[in-house]
Design a protein around this motif. Structure first.
Motif, PDB file in Angstrom:
ATOM      1  N   LEU A 146       0.827  -1.211   0.000  1.00 51.21           N
ATOM      2  CA  LEU A 146       0.000   0.000   0.000  1.00 51.21           C
ATOM      3  C   LEU A 146       0.859   1.257   0.000  1.00 51.21           C
ATOM      4  CD1 LEU A 146      -2.839  -1.002   2.510  1.00 51.21           C
ATOM      5  CD2 LEU A 146      -2.985  -0.839   0.006  1.00 51.21           C
ATOM      6  N   MET A 150       0.928   4.138  -3.021  1.00 56.58           N
ATOM      7  CA  MET A 150       0.806   5.581  -2.814  1.00 56.58           C
ATOM      8  C   MET A 150       1.958   6.332  -3.479  1.00 56.58           C
ATOM      9  SD  MET A 150       0.722   7.711   0.769  1.00 56.58           S
ATOM     10  CE  MET A 150       2.394   7.184   1.159  1.00 56.58           C
ATOM     11  N   THR A 154       1.387   8.970  -6.673  1.00 53.33           N
ATOM     12  CA  THR A 154       1.786  10.374  -6.554  1.00 53.33           C
ATOM     13  C   THR A 154       2.987  10.716  -7.429  1.00 53.33           C
ATOM     14  OG1 THR A 154       3.126   9.826  -4.585  1.00 53.33           O
ATOM     15  CG2 THR A 154       0.868  10.623  -4.228  1.00 53.33           C
ATOM     16  N   LEU A 171       5.883  12.379   0.628  1.00 53.76           N
ATOM     17  CA  LEU A 171       5.187  11.137   0.301  1.00 53.76           C
ATOM     18  C   LEU A 171       6.133  10.117  -0.330  1.00 53.76           C
ATOM     19  CD1 LEU A 171       1.885  12.635  -1.172  1.00 53.76           C
ATOM     20  CD2 LEU A 171       2.128  11.413   0.997  1.00 53.76           C
ATOM     21  N   TYR A 174       7.984   7.353   1.635  1.00 55.86           N
ATOM     22  CA  TYR A 174       7.315   6.129   2.064  1.00 55.86           C
ATOM     23  C   TYR A 174       7.791   4.914   1.268  1.00 55.86           C
ATOM     24  CZ  TYR A 174       4.069   8.391   5.257  1.00 55.86           C
ATOM     25  OH  TYR A 174       3.526   9.063   6.326  1.00 55.86           O
TER      26      TYR A 174
END
Length: 460
Positions: A146, A150, A154, A171, A174
């Protein structure tokens, strides 16, 4: 003229990059995929295919490829100095992006094929649910997946256009979480990771190399350099509408291995938001006593720069980039800048010891008011014989680097007119991505040799 703009050509005495480095790096990346294939085959992959369990075998192999590329992706952007010098961050970022998307789709294919193979005709969704809940490490792997989803979403162009750089960068971090969460299920349930001593040696070496590179070059090296050089803001100067120069001083800057044309990631310790780094190029030749960057207000991080106070502490990572004079061998020089892309090229002008009349700077801007550093450009024209060609006006329609008023001449022919020696020149291009691509195409069409055309894109 300012103190940090070269009053004469300054050649930084830094080691060159051996030509074989880039080939060796590309060979190592290809070899890693070959090793993964051999390890898969040696652990029963071929017999699985011939034995009728081809779907599961493909699932294993795609998972191995996805893991290998994911770790190579981490290494590509681990800021390894050897890789930065060999390839430049532009190329590393493009490869990072390619390997990232390729790894992601291989991971999706891995999940689908393994699920279908294990289901053996049963409901695949029920099988996937059972795998996640009952197999060791699979819950962590699902969370890691997950996180990677993401990051991928993005990183798509449409999403990036809607995000601030600072938000996208946060972001994007991650991805490290996704890689870390995937490790337990590979170690606990992945026979291809633990089935043989060779497999264990290979995968642990690759994981430790990726983790070690991040710790060494993303964390330890910046900490050491910041402690050693202790940069602070000495003064802030408005250069024009939305354009601000920041002068930085510190300790032992002559020891900082930086060349004109390179950039750093900067954090200014001036209050909330200091944790988010922003990439800004040097806009003057580094001399050992001071550095200068020039920033265009285009977001929260860059807009804060105008309000910095003298004495503000500065943290930095770098230097990065390959838009340098390292490979210049005395050819004529053509520099093509658009907007804030003038900054690294201005620093290059101070370093390259070109002869009178041997350098041409083509400077694109929307309006005359957007042309920055007029005094410095006049100095280079008067004292060093640099031919400065400002081209202003709205950009022509289509994939052109020209203003609309000159588009009729054709991109390559217009470049020959403003830079008659373009075919024999070493060309440096910096600006927005689409403009830089059009400028590079024009330079090549005008006769410039591909190995003499260097670009730096202001894109993320």
């Amino acid at each position: 003229m300012t103190a940090t703009t070269a009053p004469a050509a300054v050649r930084r005495r830094l080691p060159g990059t051996p030509a074989w480095w880039s080939g060796a790096g590309a060979t190592a990346a290809a070899l890693s995929l070959l090793i993964v294939t051999v390890l898969w085959a040696g652990n029963g992959g071929v017999s699985e295919v011939t034995g009728g369990d081809a779907i599961t075998a493909i699932g294993r192999l795609t998972g191995l490829y996805a893991s290998d590329l994911l770790l190579l992706q981490v290494l590509l952007m681990a800021r390894i100095p050897l890789a930065e010098r060999a390839f430049g961050q532009d190329r590393l970022a493009r490869w990072h992006r390619w390997t990232g998307f390729t790894s992601f789709w291989l991971m999706v294919l891995h999940i689908v094929t393994i699920t279908v193979g294990y289901a053996a005709g049963a409901n695949p969704f029920t099988t996937l649910w059972d795998l996640v809940l009952t197999y060791p490490g699979m819950l962590l792997a699902a969370a890691g997946t997950l996180a990677l989803v993401m990051v991928v979403v993005t990183s798509m162009r449409a999403a990036r256009r809607r995000l601030r750089y600072e938000s996208w960068h946060l972001l994007h971090l991650y991805a490290y979480l996704g890689v870390g969460l995937a490790l337990p299920h590979q170690i606990w349930t992945g026979g291809d990771f633990t089935g043989t001593a060779w497999a264990r040696a290979y995968w642990w070496t690759l994981y430790l190399a990726a983790a070690g590179a991040v710790l060494a070059y993303r964390i330890a090296l910046p900490l050491i350099r910041n402690r050693r050089h202790r940069l602070t803001v000495s003064r802030v100067v408005a250069e024009g509408p939305g354009l601000t120069s920041v002068y930085l001083t510190g300790e032992r800057l002559a020891d900082l291995p930086v060349r004109a044309g390179q950039f750093f990631h900067w954090r200014f310790l001036d209050g909330p938001g200091w944790t988010r780094a922003n990439p800004f190029s040097l806009s003057a030749t580094p001399h050992g006593d001071a550095l200068r960057i020039t920033v265009k207000a285009a977001g929260d991080g860059s807009s804060r720069v105008a309000s910095l106070k003298p004495g503000t502490r500065v943290l930095f990572e770098g230097p990065y980039g390959k838009l340098t004079g390292e490979s210049w061998a005395g050819e004529p020089i053509v520099l093509m800048a658009c907007g804030i892309g003038i900054t690294p090229l201005l620093s290059l002008l101070g370093e390259l010891p070109c002869r009178d009349g041997e350098a041409t700077l083509v400077y694109r801007a929307r309006t005359d008011a957007d042309l920055a550093f007029r005094d410095e450009l006049e100095w280079f024209a008067d004292r060093r014989g640099v031919r400065v060609v400002p081209l202003t006006g709205p950009r022509a329609r289509g994939a052109s680097w020209l203003p609309g008023s000159l588009a009729g001449a054709g991109d390559a022919e217009a470049l020959r007119q403003v830079a008659p020696r373009i075919a024999a020149a070493r060309v440096y291009i910096c600006g927005p991505e689409e403009w830089a691509a059009a400028a590079k195409a024009a330079a090549l069409a005008a006769g410039a040799r591909p190995d003499r055309v260097h670009t730096e894109l202001f894109a993320w």
